[in-house]
Design an enzyme around this catalytic site. Structure first.
Site, short mmCIF file in Angstrom:
data_model
loop_
_atom_site.label_atom_id
_atom_site.label_comp_id
_atom_site.label_asym_id
_atom_site.label_seq_id
_atom_site.Cartn_x
_atom_site.Cartn_y
_atom_site.Cartn_z
N CYS A 1 30.33 31.20 40.94
CA CYS A 1 31.75 31.55 40.71
C CYS A 1 32.45 31.96 42.00
O CYS A 1 33.68 31.90 42.07
CB CYS A 1 31.83 32.67 39.69
SG CYS A 1 30.97 34.17 40.21
N ARG B 1 42.68 42.33 35.75
CA ARG B 1 41.30 42.43 36.26
C ARG B 1 40.97 43.91 36.30
O ARG B 1 41.62 44.68 37.02
CB ARG B 1 41.21 41.81 37.65
CG ARG B 1 39.93 42.21 38.36
CD ARG B 1 39.61 41.38 39.56
NE ARG B 1 39.20 40.04 39.15
CZ ARG B 1 38.56 39.19 39.95
NH1 ARG B 1 38.27 39.53 41.18
NH2 ARG B 1 38.23 38.00 39.51
N ARG C 1 39.83 26.69 38.75
CA ARG C 1 40.43 27.91 38.21
C ARG C 1 41.92 27.68 38.04
O ARG C 1 42.53 28.10 37.04
CB ARG C 1 40.19 29.10 39.17
CG ARG C 1 38.74 29.57 39.28
CD ARG C 1 38.26 30.25 38.01
NE ARG C 1 39.09 31.38 37.65
CZ ARG C 1 38.95 32.61 38.15
NH1 ARG C 1 37.97 32.88 38.98
NH2 ARG C 1 39.74 33.60 37.77
N GLN D 1 36.75 32.30 34.40
CA GLN D 1 35.71 31.64 35.18
C GLN D 1 34.95 30.66 34.29
O GLN D 1 34.69 29.52 34.68
CB GLN D 1 34.75 32.70 35.76
CG GLN D 1 33.72 32.11 36.69
CD GLN D 1 34.34 31.49 37.93
OE1 GLN D 1 35.14 32.12 38.59
NE2 GLN D 1 33.99 30.25 38.23
N ASP E 1 25.11 34.04 40.52
CA ASP E 1 26.22 34.93 40.89
C ASP E 1 25.64 36.08 41.70
O ASP E 1 24.41 36.25 41.76
CB ASP E 1 26.93 35.44 39.60
CG ASP E 1 28.17 36.28 39.91
OD1 ASP E 1 28.68 36.19 41.05
OD2 ASP E 1 28.61 37.02 39.02
N HIS F 1 34.11 37.31 32.02
CA HIS F 1 35.00 36.64 32.96
C HIS F 1 35.37 35.28 32.36
O HIS F 1 34.95 34.22 32.84
CB HIS F 1 34.30 36.48 34.32
CG HIS F 1 35.20 36.18 35.46
ND1 HIS F 1 36.57 36.03 35.32
CD2 HIS F 1 34.94 35.98 36.79
CE1 HIS F 1 37.10 35.78 36.51
NE2 HIS F 1 36.14 35.72 37.41
N1 NVA Z 1 30.00 39.27 38.82
C1 NVA Z 1 30.99 39.31 39.88
C2 NVA Z 1 31.99 38.21 39.71
C3 NVA Z 1 33.03 38.14 40.78
C4 NVA Z 1 34.02 37.06 40.54
C5 NVA Z 1 31.67 40.66 39.86
O1 NVA Z 1 31.98 41.18 38.78
O2 NVA Z 1 31.88 41.23 40.92
N1 CP Z 2 35.46 33.97 40.96
C1 CP Z 2 36.42 34.89 41.09
O1 CP Z 2 36.92 35.45 40.13
O2 CP Z 2 36.80 35.12 42.37
P1 CP Z 2 37.75 36.29 42.88
O3 CP Z 2 36.99 37.58 42.74
O4 CP Z 2 38.03 35.95 44.32
O5 CP Z 2 38.99 36.31 42.06
#
Ligand code: NVA
Ligand code: CP
Length: 310
Positions: free
Chosen positions: A270, A108, A298, A138, A230, A135
Site C-alpha cells: 500500500c 484519517r 487510489r 486502499q 505492509d 483502510h
Molecule cells: N498500516 C499502515 C498503512 C499506511 C497507509 C499504517 O496504518 O500506518
Molecule cells: N497508502 C496510503 O494510504 O498512503 P498514505 O499514508 O501516503 O496516504
C-alpha cells in the site's frame, strides 16, 4: 442495472455488497479511461469534500484532493490539530457543523470509533481514509489493480505477509466479497482481528473462496498470484518498532521467499514502504512490482466512490 449508492458512508469494505464493489471497480475503469483520453468528467461540480487528518499522508491526501478537483469539486484539508476538535469540541458537533458546509467528509483517524461517530452524527457521506482498524480506500484500489493486471478477481490467491493490521483487514473484507482466496501469514500475536477473519470466512464461503491465517510465510506464498505486504509498525505503533522488527523478520518479502509464488505473480504494497524491513529493494523494484500502479489507482477508485456516494 446501476446500484444506488448515493448518501452511503464507507467505514469498512464489509459494509459494501459485492454488486457495489463491482460497480466501483467498473466506474473506476471508466473514469481512468476518460482521464487518459483527456475527457473531462465534472460529476461533482460545485460539491465540496472536507478532509480531516489526525495522521500524516501522501497518497490519501493528494489522491482525494486531485480527484475532487478532476470531478469539478473542491477539497479542504483540515488538520485535526487545527480544528476545534484539538481543543475539545466533540466529534458529534464537528460532524454536524461540517455537514452544513460540505457534501462529503473523508477522515484519517487513530481510533475507528471516530469514523463511526462521524457517520452517526453527519448528514453527508463519510469515507474512512484509514483508521487503526481498516483502510477501505486502499482495499478498493488494490482490488482494481488486481483486476487490471489479472483480468479477473475470483479464484486468484493473494498471500499477505506480516502484520495483521488495518490494510490486512480491508484485504480480508474485499477478497472475501469478490471470490478471491486470501492467506495471511502473521506471527503469533500479530494476527488480524478474529472477528474480521470470522466474517471474512463466512463471506468467502458464500463466494466460493477461502480466508486462512497461518504463521508459515513459505506456505502462504506457495502458488500465490499476488504477494502483499505492509509496514511492520503502523502509524501510532512507532514505539514498538524495534520489537516488531525482531518478531516479523521471517515474514520479509525477499527474492528467496517469492520463489514459491506463481511465475507470473505480482507484488503489492500500500506504501509507504520501509525498504529493507517488510520488503527488499530487489522485490519492490522488480518487474513483478505494481506498487505505483496501486498508488495511482487510489485516485481512480476514490473518484468513482465519491461520484457514486456524493
Ligand atoms: N498500516 C499502515 C498503512 C499506511 C497507509 C499504517 O496504518 O500506518
Ligand atoms: N497508502 C496510503 O494510504 O498512503 P498514505 O499514508 O501516503 O496516504
Amino acid at each position: 442495472m446501476a446500484v444506488q449508492m448515493k448518501g452511503k458512508s464507507l467505514a469498512s469494505l464489509d459494509h459494501l455488497t459485492r454488486e457495489e464493489l463491482e460497480q466501483i471497480i467498473k466506474t473506476s475503469e471508466l473514469l481512468k479511461f476518460q482521464l487518459l483520453r483527456g475527457q473531462e468528467h465534472p460529476l461533482l461540480k460545485g460539491k465540496t469534500l472536507a478532509m480531516i487528518f489526525e495522521k500524516p499522508s501522501t497518497r490519501t491526501r493528494v489522491s482525494f484532493e486531485v480527484g475532487m478537483w478532476q470531478l469539478g469539486g473542491y477539497a479542504l484539508y483540515l488538520s485535526a490539530t487545527d480544528l476545534q476538535l484539538g481543543r475539545g469540541e466533540t466529534i458529534g458537533d464537528t460532524a454536524r457543523t461540517l455537514s452544513r458546509y460540505v457534501n462529503g467528509i473523508m477522515a484519517r483517524v487513530f481510533s475507528h470509533q471516530t469514523i463511526l461517530d462521524l457517520i452517526q452524527h453527519s448528514n453527508v457521506p463519510v469515507i474512512n481514509g484509514l483508521s487503526d482498524f481498516s483502510h477501505p480506500c486502499q482495499g478498493l484500489a488494490d482490488l482494481f489493480t488486481v483486476y487490471e493486471k489479472k483480468g479477473r478477481l475470483d479464484g486468484l490467491k493473494l498471500a499477505y505477509l506480516g502484520d495483521g493490521n488495518n490494510v490486512a483487514h480491508s484485504l480480508i473484507d474485499g477478497c472475501s466479497k469478490v471470490g478471491m482466496n486470501i492467506v495471511l501469514a502473521c506471527p503469533k500475536g500479530y494476527e488480524p482481528d478474529s472477528k474480521v477473519v470470522a466474517q471474512g470466512k463466512k463471506e468467502a464461503r458464500k463466494n466460493g473462496s477461502e480466508v486462512r491465517v497461518t504463521d508459515d510465510p513459505k506456505e502462504a506464498v506457495k502458488e500465490a498470484d499476488i504477494i502483499y505486504t505492509d509496514v511492520w509498525a503502523s502509524m501510532g505503533k512507532e514505539k514498538e518498532h524495534a520489537e516488531r522488527v525482531k518478531i516479523l523478520k521471517p515474514y520479509q518479502v525477499n527474492p528467496k521467499l517469492v520463489k514459491g509464488a506463481k511465475e507470473d505473480y505480482i507484488f503489492m504494497h500500500c506504501l509507504p514502504a520501509h525498504r529493507g524491513e517488510e520488503v527488499t529493494d530487489e522485490v519492490a523494484d522488480s518487474k513483478k512490482s505494481v506498487i505505483f500502479d496501486q498508488a495511482e489507482n487510489r485516485l481512480h477508485t476514490q473518484k468513482a466512490l465519491m461520484a457514486l456516494v456524493m
